[in-house]
Design an enzyme around this catalytic site. Sequence first.
Site, mmCIF file in Angstrom:
data_model
loop_
_atom_site.group_PDB
_atom_site.id
_atom_site.type_symbol
_atom_site.label_atom_id
_atom_site.label_comp_id
_atom_site.label_asym_id
_atom_site.label_seq_id
_atom_site.Cartn_x
_atom_site.Cartn_y
_atom_site.Cartn_z
ATOM 1 N N ARG A 179 50.875 46.536 39.071
ATOM 2 C CA ARG A 179 50.192 47.750 39.503
ATOM 3 C C ARG A 179 50.907 48.277 40.740
ATOM 4 N NH1 ARG A 179 44.835 48.056 37.376
ATOM 5 N NH2 ARG A 179 44.252 49.391 39.132
ATOM 6 N N GLY A 201 45.164 54.838 46.352
ATOM 7 C CA GLY A 201 44.814 56.232 46.403
ATOM 8 C C GLY A 201 44.665 56.904 45.055
ATOM 9 N N THR A 210 46.186 55.237 36.485
ATOM 10 C CA THR A 210 44.755 55.358 36.745
ATOM 11 C C THR A 210 44.546 56.532 37.688
ATOM 12 O OG1 THR A 210 44.316 52.993 36.444
ATOM 13 C CG2 THR A 210 42.724 54.244 37.732
ATOM 14 N N SER A 252 38.939 57.517 36.061
ATOM 15 C CA SER A 252 37.750 57.024 36.766
ATOM 16 C C SER A 252 36.666 58.090 36.717
ATOM 17 C CB SER A 252 38.101 56.689 38.223
ATOM 18 O OG SER A 252 39.080 55.673 38.276
ATOM 19 N N LYS A 312 41.009 55.194 28.373
ATOM 20 C CA LYS A 312 40.095 54.286 29.056
ATOM 21 C C LYS A 312 39.410 55.022 30.202
ATOM 22 C CE LYS A 312 42.693 50.102 27.890
ATOM 23 N NZ LYS A 312 43.411 48.912 28.413
ATOM 24 N N MET A 315 31.786 46.128 43.373
ATOM 25 C CA MET A 315 32.431 45.077 44.150
ATOM 26 C C MET A 315 32.504 45.443 45.627
ATOM 27 S SD MET A 315 35.624 43.966 41.702
ATOM 28 C CE MET A 315 36.237 45.649 41.551
ATOM 29 N N ARG A 319 48.326 39.889 36.582
ATOM 30 C CA ARG A 319 48.583 41.090 37.373
ATOM 31 C C ARG A 319 49.088 40.776 38.779
ATOM 32 N NH1 ARG A 319 44.886 41.368 33.818
ATOM 33 N NH2 ARG A 319 44.334 43.282 32.713
ATOM 34 N N CYS A 366 46.741 38.970 44.312
ATOM 35 C CA CYS A 366 45.354 39.127 43.874
ATOM 36 C C CYS A 366 44.718 40.251 44.667
ATOM 37 C CB CYS A 366 44.588 37.821 44.082
ATOM 38 S SG CYS A 366 42.801 37.937 43.763
ATOM 39 N N ASP A 393 49.740 6.126 62.268
ATOM 40 C CA ASP A 393 50.779 5.659 61.344
ATOM 41 C C ASP A 393 51.833 4.811 62.052
ATOM 42 O OD1 ASP A 393 52.340 5.731 58.802
ATOM 43 O OD2 ASP A 393 53.748 6.884 60.046
#
Length: 543
Positions: free
Chosen positions: A39, A93, A120, A144, A183, A217, A285, A297, A507
């Site tokens: 993306r 954006g 998108t 959207s 979509k 979200m 992705r 992510c 140690d």
Amino acid sequence: MLLRTICKNKWSVKSISTKNSSLDEILTDTFGRKHNYLRVSLTERCNLRCEYCMPLKGTKLSEQSKLLSNNEIVRLVSLFAKYGVDKIRITGGEPTVKKDIIQIVESLRDIKTLKTIAMTTNGLTLTKYLVDFQRAGLNALNVSLDTLQQNTYGKITRRNGQLLKRVLAGIDLALQLGFSPVKVNCVLMRGINFDELRDFVEMTRHRTISYRFIEFMPFSMNDWDEKRMVPYKEAIREIMKSYPNFEPCNNEPNSTSKMYRVPGFVGNIGFISSMTEDYCDSCNRLRLMADGNLKACLFQNNEISLRDPLREGASDEELLDIISNAVNDKKRKHAVADRSVSVTTTVNRGGRLARNVCAAASGGGRLARNVCTASGDDEPRLTHVDRRSGDARMVDVSGKRETRRTATAVARVRLDATATRLIAEDACNKGDVLSVARLAGTCAAKLTWQLIPLCHQIRLDSVKVDARLDERGGRVRITATAVSTDRTGVEMECLTACTVAALTVYDMCKAVSRHTVIEHVKLLSKTGGKTDYRANDDDDDDD
């Protein structure tokens, strides 16, 4: 392992050569997920102000000089494509506000290994430019659209509700031009558009539309409210009241959506359950931000800059090293951004969250780094635990400002007479115990983000570790101080330094003594965050 040091505008990379690397080595993470989908954000600007996305007044934008140029975008995409990325999605954006976007699409089309060039968009300019986009090489489209009612459209976007007609016309044009399916992404919110579910489904009766409902979200500054979030299973139950034969259908590989359909309708319905049922195990992705930062992510806090090394002459091999290590650092599950809400939570014995229960704070009721007080509530909560699911997550610090932060921690190693004498005489078989402990503590501080799973990778300005022998008391006292200019504190770096330094003493002395005890690892002070902290140094107390 990549060693990437950022100091002003300097960077350095040391890693295994990727000269003969394949897709499996570069774009496959440690959980076996192959990333073939990139993306690409072309701009930070948007011509809407959707309430679930950004504040009314917008957000502070990066200077133009800090954003990737067209040539830089194309070079990076070409590099990803060479190693297995075959799908690109142009985002923002709002990508269509970028004046030369058509030229960018044309340049991406010339990358022959790309199968899909998607975009998108909010759909406002589709009737004007979609034909040009298609000719340039765009072959997939997401729009959207969160409502089919003008008044609601105006409320959500904080713009004139009449603009809805333009978006709907753009969707119909996309269908006429052969985009299939088109979509349509919809953030479903209780009290806003939940009552339009039946209308959304009806959009798929005669149109090859995939209407996809996204669970609301939390992002930084997006005014998130859990009460408005509609879990996807609740949405399915609501739809089935009007369409009892609503049924699941096949999903595409690596799909983020759970697909359903009403028999006889030409389109379908999808549910993106980011909040209630993640799809992390099949995630393929990566995200290239407009400023050149790479995110493995969406909810990952540590972004890695590709812009800086690119502009300083990095070779493809060096860029691939950075990309490969970013992919390898990708977590198994995403962490939902931290929100300040008036619900106090703690973890119960089953690992889930119990509400309205006060979580135990560290010494004297003060809060440590992983505990904060909820807004409007004096009781503390664990911020590294998702209050809804009980899952562990990183805290989102993107909304915090960078400040100078300091912290000091201490630890104590109790020794028997033999170990004390050998350290004093520098007679241990493994060498100078105190010098090695200091070095180990310093190294550990720099690696804290790799040792402690939910810690952020921060820029350390300095780390000082001191280890001193108290012969009379039979102990080694360790002190670590760290300084950073960043968005989060350095307490964990100091505590890690002290702990590892103490373990090093253990140690190096274990061959001569099994009675060594590590104790009193604690934070002494911190400054520069929301609140300063100072503990009483009681290390000299007898136990």
